[in-house]
Scaffold this motif. Sequence first.
Motif, PDB file in Angstrom:
ATOM      1  N   ILE A  37      -2.531  39.813 -33.427  1.00  0.00           N
ATOM      2  CA  ILE A  37      -2.706  38.658 -32.539  1.00  0.00           C
ATOM      3  C   ILE A  37      -1.349  38.236 -31.962  1.00  0.00           C
ATOM      4  O   ILE A  37      -1.185  38.045 -30.755  1.00  0.00           O
ATOM      5  N   LEU A  38      -0.350  38.119 -32.866  1.00  0.00           N
ATOM      6  CA  LEU A  38       0.975  37.707 -32.392  1.00  0.00           C
ATOM      7  C   LEU A  38       1.584  38.762 -31.468  1.00  0.00           C
ATOM      8  O   LEU A  38       2.278  38.438 -30.511  1.00  0.00           O
ATOM      9  N   ASP A  39       1.280  40.021 -31.780  1.00  0.00           N
ATOM     10  CA  ASP A  39       1.834  41.085 -30.939  1.00  0.00           C
ATOM     11  C   ASP A  39       1.227  41.048 -29.531  1.00  0.00           C
ATOM     12  O   ASP A  39       1.904  41.336 -28.555  1.00  0.00           O
ATOM     13  N   ALA A  40      -0.048  40.662 -29.466  1.00  0.00           N
ATOM     14  CA  ALA A  40      -0.679  40.548 -28.141  1.00  0.00           C
ATOM     15  C   ALA A  40       0.022  39.458 -27.340  1.00  0.00           C
ATOM     16  O   ALA A  40       0.255  39.600 -26.134  1.00  0.00           O
ATOM     17  N   TYR A  41       0.385  38.350 -28.019  1.00  0.00           N
ATOM     18  CA  TYR A  41       1.145  37.312 -27.316  1.00  0.00           C
ATOM     19  C   TYR A  41       2.485  37.891 -26.863  1.00  0.00           C
ATOM     20  O   TYR A  41       2.891  37.741 -25.713  1.00  0.00           O
ATOM     21  N   PHE A  42       3.155  38.574 -27.802  1.00  0.00           N
ATOM     22  CA  PHE A  42       4.502  39.084 -27.508  1.00  0.00           C
ATOM     23  C   PHE A  42       4.492  40.093 -26.353  1.00  0.00           C
ATOM     24  O   PHE A  42       5.356  40.079 -25.490  1.00  0.00           O
ATOM     25  N   ARG A  94       4.057  36.780 -23.327  1.00  0.00           N
ATOM     26  CA  ARG A  94       5.461  36.365 -23.265  1.00  0.00           C
ATOM     27  C   ARG A  94       6.226  36.995 -22.104  1.00  0.00           C
ATOM     28  O   ARG A  94       6.958  36.285 -21.404  1.00  0.00           O
ATOM     29  N   PRO A  95       6.080  38.301 -21.862  1.00  0.00           N
ATOM     30  CA  PRO A  95       6.857  38.885 -20.751  1.00  0.00           C
ATOM     31  C   PRO A  95       6.595  38.186 -19.421  1.00  0.00           C
ATOM     32  O   PRO A  95       7.489  38.044 -18.600  1.00  0.00           O
ATOM     33  N   LYS A 119       5.231  28.356 -20.192  1.00  0.00           N
ATOM     34  CA  LYS A 119       4.957  29.227 -19.042  1.00  0.00           C
ATOM     35  C   LYS A 119       6.111  29.200 -18.042  1.00  0.00           C
ATOM     36  O   LYS A 119       6.226  30.077 -17.202  1.00  0.00           O
ATOM     37  N   GLN A 120       7.004  28.186 -18.175  1.00  0.00           N
ATOM     38  CA  GLN A 120       8.199  28.160 -17.323  1.00  0.00           C
ATOM     39  C   GLN A 120       9.321  29.022 -17.916  1.00  0.00           C
ATOM     40  O   GLN A 120      10.408  29.116 -17.355  1.00  0.00           O
ATOM     41  N   ALA A 141      14.099  46.145 -25.131  1.00  0.00           N
ATOM     42  CA  ALA A 141      13.531  45.415 -23.991  1.00  0.00           C
ATOM     43  C   ALA A 141      12.355  44.567 -24.470  1.00  0.00           C
ATOM     44  O   ALA A 141      11.453  45.083 -25.120  1.00  0.00           O
ATOM     45  N   THR A 142      12.389  43.261 -24.163  1.00  0.00           N
ATOM     46  CA  THR A 142      11.223  42.423 -24.507  1.00  0.00           C
ATOM     47  C   THR A 142      10.385  42.157 -23.261  1.00  0.00           C
ATOM     48  O   THR A 142       9.509  41.293 -23.265  1.00  0.00           O
ATOM     49  N   LYS A 143      10.667  42.874 -22.186  1.00  0.00           N
ATOM     50  CA  LYS A 143       9.782  42.908 -21.023  1.00  0.00           C
ATOM     51  C   LYS A 143       9.974  44.275 -20.393  1.00  0.00           C
ATOM     52  O   LYS A 143      10.936  44.984 -20.716  1.00  0.00           O
ATOM     53  N   ALA A 144       9.071  44.656 -19.541  1.00  0.00           N
ATOM     54  CA  ALA A 144       9.207  45.956 -18.888  1.00  0.00           C
ATOM     55  C   ALA A 144      10.235  45.844 -17.760  1.00  0.00           C
ATOM     56  O   ALA A 144      10.304  44.820 -17.081  1.00  0.00           O
TER      57      ALA A 144
END
Length: 556
Positions: A237-242, A246-247, A264-265, A456-459
């Motif tokens: 569940i937390l990974d789905a958020y992450f 989050r990205p 969300k900001q 990378a915590t986003k693509a």
Amino acid sequence: MRKVTKYQEQLSQVNSLDSFAFSHSDKDRRIISCLQCFRPQEMLPNHLSRVCMKDQTNEERNAEVDRAKKSMKAWTLRGRTWDYNVMVKRYPDEASRRALLEDLRERHFLILNDPMEAQAESNHSENSAAVKTHNKKTAQPALQDCQRVLRVSQADMLDIHGKLLDQQHVEEDQRTLFRYFCEAILVLRYFQRPDAVRAFKASDWLNKRSVDGQIHIKVQSAKHTATFSLTEEDSDILDAYFQKIRPGCLQDSAEDQGRFFLSKQGLPVINVTSDLRRLHEQYDLPSFSSQQVKRAQSTMPCSSSDEPSDERRVRKQKRGRGAADQYDRDFGAFLLKFPVTTSSSPPTKKKRTAAGFPSDKVFYNRWRSLQFAKREEYLSSQCSRRPPTVSKVSLLIEKEGWTGNCPRPEDIVAKWRPITEVQVESDPWIITAIQKQKWTGLALKDFGSKGQGVVATKAFAMGSIVCDYHGKAAGRDLCVDAETFPCECHPTENTMGRMINHSSKRANLRSVHCMMNFPEGKRDVILFRAKRDINLCEELLFDYTTSSANLFEGKH
Ligand SMILES: C[S@@+](CC[C@H](N)C(=O)[O-])C[C@H]1O[C@@H](n2cnc3c(N)ncnc32)[C@H](O)[C@@H]1O
């Protein structure tokens, strides 16, 4: 065709009444269902005179309004209550009955003799007799009460979870609600203090360790150190958020401080307690302070932050038994049971049914289409700056051993698009990011023998600027003083670019020299650019030996 279809008509009528009971504005309070057409009406007298009773007299219409009002009152008093024992007699088919029960619960009906509640009670009662006496005296809620919101919101959250994994659109408010739920899991189920949840960082998540089916997390900050172990289910569940929410929050202009939970900001969540209160409000439940939760936990003889609570066991049992008969949201549970990866095989009919899912191919097909998308993403990410050839993509597919359920090489070639060059030297955001060392989408992770590295915590799309190699760049060969660490301008910071590890074969970054237009004048800077699309959670690497600038005037 779902088994519950025969109840849907019945439920739609029930549903129309529901809007009356749960509306709060004055206007909505006037809503009364017309007993002629069974549709809720804001202005029943007008509706009757124009539609359902246009040929009758005023008196007849007034009498009908009275009748409808009485019916509504009776419904509010009695109709919202369903007795499970009566349902058992009326709907002997257990699958259909459970589906109906789920629907009624979702629509806030009051269920008497609810088997789920009863089971939670009985599991709880073994060790709670003493606690109850104590609670009565102090008005301290039982742990089960504190955690109720997790149970009540679970179906909705699994629904969102399924959609996130399924790459379906999820509304902004639902994403926020999902974040509240993740925060609530940590506070209510793992008894973390709200300020520890607030301090939780993306790098803490990346450094989690999986041991014997438990996911160990260590939250470390200047003020807080906390450790806890999640179940795989909660970790998913937390990974789905992450990975999926989050990205989308990360913004170049916002200082996320590397925190795990972001608004969300893109700013760190400030008040976890308020988030939990909002989650409770959403489900019309009273909320509890974290101290009450802690106290409730400490008075439960068998509870432990490392073990699922009684309530959790009930939740698990419920999901296991009822999963095969529920709606689309159960696809989330299906994915938890059978995670989609590019290399996994779809669950066979035997496995699906053994796990309590439908034997038909609905979930199976959805699972396959998710895998198809993942494989497509993988193949595209493997293509370099130049357009791939059909034979190159075919080779990639062959190497992976995929014999079906993957895109045709021709389609990957057709989808390839060149990334346009970005004029970075005057880009205000890049200039600020260099000055403040506030690059988004990066976190440190421990890689054991090679020390820390950057993940990378986003693509990052191919060609995008990821960060700089911070330090004094000077001279014809553009040497960066790598020995002066930390650098003069950021003496207290571990600048990200300097933490990137080396790889000659798997490098996903290349260094580029730019003459940046800082307000105080032009200055040489070494920037890292994505050589190819970089996926979330991928380690950032560059080839120390083929760097366009000599980064190694000093040794690392
Ligand atoms: C720029 S630092 C990278 C950050 C470093 N890993 C740390 O924890 O501080 C370079 C150093 O990291 C280590 N390193 C980088 N890439 C490596 C690799 N592929 N294998 C082993 N060690 C590596 C080497 O010790 C190297 O001197």
